[in-house]
Write an enzyme that holds these catalytic residues in place. Structure first.
Site, mmCIF file in Angstrom:
data_model
loop_
_atom_site.group_PDB
_atom_site.id
_atom_site.type_symbol
_atom_site.label_atom_id
_atom_site.label_comp_id
_atom_site.label_asym_id
_atom_site.label_seq_id
_atom_site.Cartn_x
_atom_site.Cartn_y
_atom_site.Cartn_z
ATOM 1 N N CYS A 12 8.230 11.728 6.641
ATOM 2 C CA CYS A 12 8.930 12.993 6.394
ATOM 3 C C CYS A 12 9.132 13.225 4.898
ATOM 4 O O CYS A 12 9.828 12.451 4.239
ATOM 5 C CB CYS A 12 10.287 12.983 7.110
ATOM 6 S SG CYS A 12 11.220 14.512 6.890
ATOM 7 N N CYS A 19 -4.751 -3.990 11.577
ATOM 8 C CA CYS A 19 -4.654 -3.270 10.305
ATOM 9 C C CYS A 19 -5.344 -4.082 9.222
ATOM 10 O O CYS A 19 -4.901 -5.193 8.878
ATOM 11 C CB CYS A 19 -3.189 -3.031 9.935
ATOM 12 S SG CYS A 19 -2.988 -2.124 8.373
#
Length: 270
Positions: A105, A77
């Protein structure tokens, strides 16, 4: 009285799991997955991509990482400056790398991953049961209004609205919960369902599938008394997950199981 007791039990469990899904922070990779200052400087000063890949490969040899990028390189990353553990992904909304990330979410305003995936599943389950219970208890009054036994106009509106909302959420939650139950049974995350994890031998959608019981235990733990409660009981620490390839080496029958499943799918009736 019994209706009220059941209703409040479901309501408490619904709120409890919702709270845990929202306020359980996603877990980030440990310090050993972050690049040291010397490795970071060496990586950033190197302009050749192939040499950068070699540097990452040298660092990854010390870590229990087995998944790779699409081109076979070590998963790194750039924003968090760390080697990604297996099943870890960077969340662009949270701006962090999340262990065993499933999805971000918006309904709970949180990233669903290793730390709160069990809570999220229980939240879906208790939401589903709560909506079903409301719809079932209101339905008899809906029938009475429909047949003309009750004529109170104001109450009629409330009953119709409550039944409509409960059924609408029940149907939508049923599909979502069913999908996540299928994911758990296969030991996949939502991200892995759309893009199979890549191992040294190539992509494998069943790379972490250990069988139904072990897949279930990986999310809910081995203590069955904790399965239905929003209490952390998932196996491991989110950095390493048993892989099918390693289990097949110990138990060859596990490899045959998947072969039988594939043969059953591919076989066409004559």
């Amino acid at each position: 009285v019994a209706y009220l007791i059941i209703c409040h039990i479901l309501f408490v469990l619904f709120v409890w799991t919702y709270w845990k899904s929202i306020f359980t922070l996603p877990v980030q990779p440990g310090k050993k997955y972050h690049m040291s200052y010397a490795d970071k400087e060496r990586y950033e000063n190197e302009e050749r991509p192939e040499v950068q890949r070699q540097i990452l490969a040298e660092i990854a040899r010390k870590l229990p990482v087995y998944t790779r990028t699409g081109n076979g390189g070590v998963r790194f990353c750039d924003r968090c400056q760390l080697i990604k553990p297996d099943r870890c992904h960077h969340c662009s909304v949270c701006a962090i790398c999340v262990l065993k990330m499933d999805h971000h979410c918006p309904w709970v305003n949180n990233c669903i991953g290793f730390s709160n995936y069990k809570f999220f599943l229980l939240f879906l389950a208790y939401s589903l049961l709560y909506c079903l219970y409301i719809a079932a208890t209101v339905f008899k009054y809906f029938i009475k209004y429909w047949t003309g036994e009750l004529t109170n106009g104001r109450s009629k509106f409330h009953v119709l609205f409550l039944l409509f909302v409960a059924v609408m959420f029940f149907v939508s939650l049923m599909f979502l919960f069913g999908y996540h139950c299928w994911l758990v049974s296969r030991n996949r995350s939502t991200l892995e369902a759309f893009s199979a994890p890549v191992f040294q031998n190539g992509p494998d959608k069943n790379g972490f599938n250990l069988g139904f019981v072990k897949n279930l235990q990986q999310v809910f733990g081995e203590e069955k008394k904790l399965w239905l409660l929003p209490i952390a009981s998932s196996q491991g620490d989110g950095h390493f997950f048993p892989m099918r390839a390693l289990c097949e080496a110990q138990n060859p029958l596990l490899a045959n199981e998947e072969q039988w499943e594939d043969d059953g799918i591919d076989e066409e009736p004559h």
